[in-house]
Design an enzyme around this catalytic site. Structure first.
Site, PDB file in Angstrom:
ATOM      1  N   ASP A 101       0.756  -1.240  -0.024  1.00  0.00           N
ATOM      2  CA  ASP A 101      -0.011   0.072   0.105  1.00  0.00           C
ATOM      3  C   ASP A 101       0.882   1.093  -0.029  1.00  0.00           C
ATOM      4  OD1 ASP A 101      -3.015   1.276   0.443  1.00  0.00           O
ATOM      5  OD2 ASP A 101      -1.460   2.120   1.958  1.00  0.00           O
ATOM      6  N   TYR A 148       2.712   9.791  -0.103  1.00  0.00           N
ATOM      7  CA  TYR A 148       3.898   9.351   0.777  1.00  0.00           C
ATOM      8  C   TYR A 148       5.096   9.873   0.224  1.00  0.00           C
ATOM      9  CZ  TYR A 148      -0.044   6.312   2.695  1.00  0.00           C
ATOM     10  OH  TYR A 148      -1.379   5.947   2.998  1.00  0.00           O
ATOM     11  N   ASN A 172     -11.079   6.984   3.223  1.00  0.00           N
ATOM     12  CA  ASN A 172     -11.413   8.182   4.349  1.00  0.00           C
ATOM     13  C   ASN A 172     -12.822   8.460   4.164  1.00  0.00           C
ATOM     14  OD1 ASN A 172      -9.150   8.283   6.156  1.00  0.00           O
ATOM     15  ND2 ASN A 172      -8.388   8.822   4.106  1.00  0.00           N
ATOM     16  N   GLN A 231     -10.761   2.405   2.529  1.00  0.00           N
ATOM     17  CA  GLN A 231      -9.549   2.246   3.049  1.00  0.00           C
ATOM     18  C   GLN A 231      -9.837   3.293   4.337  1.00  0.00           C
ATOM     19  OE1 GLN A 231      -4.846   3.171   3.381  1.00  0.00           O
ATOM     20  NE2 GLN A 231      -5.629   1.619   1.711  1.00  0.00           N
ATOM     21  N   SER A 253      -3.501   2.052   9.737  1.00  0.00           N
ATOM     22  CA  SER A 253      -3.202   2.050  10.889  1.00  0.00           C
ATOM     23  C   SER A 253      -3.742   1.167  11.884  1.00  0.00           C
ATOM     24  CB  SER A 253      -3.492   3.636  11.655  1.00  0.00           C
ATOM     25  OG  SER A 253      -3.007   4.817  11.008  1.00  0.00           O
ATOM     26  N   LEU A 261      -2.526  -1.102  13.916  1.00  0.00           N
ATOM     27  CA  LEU A 261      -1.771  -1.200  15.069  1.00  0.00           C
ATOM     28  C   LEU A 261      -2.103   0.115  15.941  1.00  0.00           C
ATOM     29  CD1 LEU A 261       1.723  -3.008  13.855  1.00  0.00           C
ATOM     30  CD2 LEU A 261      -0.539  -3.894  14.759  1.00  0.00           C
ATOM     31  N   LYS A 275       2.148  -1.084   8.756  1.00  0.00           N
ATOM     32  CA  LYS A 275       3.361  -0.475   8.211  1.00  0.00           C
ATOM     33  C   LYS A 275       4.525  -1.178   9.078  1.00  0.00           C
ATOM     34  CE  LYS A 275       6.894   2.970   8.890  1.00  0.00           C
ATOM     35  NZ  LYS A 275       7.355   3.453   9.887  1.00  0.00           N
TER      36      LYS A 275
END
Ligand code: NAP
Length: 277
Positions: free
Chosen positions: A42, A47, A136, A157, A184, A186, A227
């Site tokens: 991803d 980014y 989002n 996502q 995210s 985690l 990530k």
């Protein structure tokens, strides 16, 4: 690898997130992940690492066609005329002719979703993109967007982890045959010293992070893209798929969802150990 099949797409249930991973570390993380068995990466135009992601894919001992590669169109490029040049730049940076999934990164207050998604659908017709989706979007925004365009939106996502309730988006995804991709997963590291997750994992010799990822990926239609930079983390996250939680354990984690109060309460013992009064 496990897969989520929604909207005609077959999405590997665990992917490698790459936000804030740049330079050689990013190339290495992508290469390592694919060599270890990941089949999903991803990234996003925003980014600023598509070149490194592409290099990692090229260096891995895996054929490009066996990798599910996602990128995203940033907010500044959501108008009809801006989508194609932005995606062409992404493909150039990634060193590939197509991406498996193209997402509209955020809803825009002034550019209607219909406009962006129609432009993205044209790229799909032209073979630059296999599938399109959004990121989002609230449940309502997702339902409205799918009503406005013919192309199937294969995923939304969104932020999703054990402290974040996404019941409404999950229901909308189920209704529309779309996947929910958890970003995210985690909670940007917040789950790592969660006592309940650690307690559940003890029986399986799994960490709190691995329990969080298994809790997500055991849910129908849910994909997670943690990530990870180091080989140790990349490997550990993949190993989240090699055990099962019982329904009872999953229900205990479901009860976690409830915002900051629940999150603080569950982390309190770990925080007390770290900062004794
Ligand atoms: P995350 O995946 O929840 O957490 C990443 C953090 O956890 C990093 O500090 C990482 O450290 C650490 N970590 C990873 N695996 C670990 C393990 N097994 N044990 C201990 N620590 C571990 O956060 P995120 O980067 O915000 O989200 C993941 C991905 O979702 C992003 O990279 C991006 O691809 C996507 N995303 C999308 C959006 C969007 O708007 N669509 C927004 C945010 C994120 P190391 O890096 O040092 O390994």
């Amino acid at each position: 690898m496990e897969y989520v099949e929604r909207g005609g797409a077959r999405i590997p249930a665990l992917g490698l997130g790459t936000w804030q991973n740049t330079g050689d570390a990013c190339v290495e993380a992508v290469e390592t992940a694919l060599n270890l068995g990941y089949r999903h990466v991803d990234t996003a135009r925003a980014y600023d690492n598509e070149r490194e992601v592409g290099r990692g894919v090229a260096r891995a001992d895996v054929h490009r066609d066996d990798v599910f590669l996602t990128t995203k169109v940033w907010r500044s490029d959501l108008a009809a005329d801006d989508v194609r040049p932005a995606v062409e730049d992404s493909l150039d940076a990634l060193g590939t002719d197509y991406v498996d999934l193209l997402l509209a990164h955020w809803p825009h207050p002034r550019v209607p979703a219909e406009e962006t998604l129609t432009a993205m659908a044209e790229l799909r017709d032209d073979g630059l993109v296999e599938h399109v989706g959004v990121s989002n979007y609230t449940a309502t925004q997702l339902r409205d967007a799918q009503r406005a365009v013919d192309v199937p939106l294969v995923c939304d996502q969104v932020l999703y982890h054990p402290y974040k309730d996404q019941t409404a988006v999950r229901a909308a995804c189920d209704d529309l045959d779309a996947a929910l991709t958890a970003y995210s997963p985690l909670a940007r590291g917040s789950v790592l010293d969660d006592d309940l997750l650690a307690d559940v994992g003890r029986r399986y010799d799994k960490s709190a992070a691995q329990v969080a990822l298994r809790w997500l990926t055991r849910q129908d239609g849910v994909v997670a893209v943690p990530k990870a930079t180091s080989r140790e983390h990349v490997e550990a996250n993949l190993e989240a798929l090699d055990f099962e939680l019982t329904d009872e354990e999953a229900a205990r984690i479901d009860d976690h969802t409830g915002g900051l109060g629940v999150r603080l309460r569950n982390r309190l013992p770990a925080l007390m150990r770290r900062f004794p009064l």
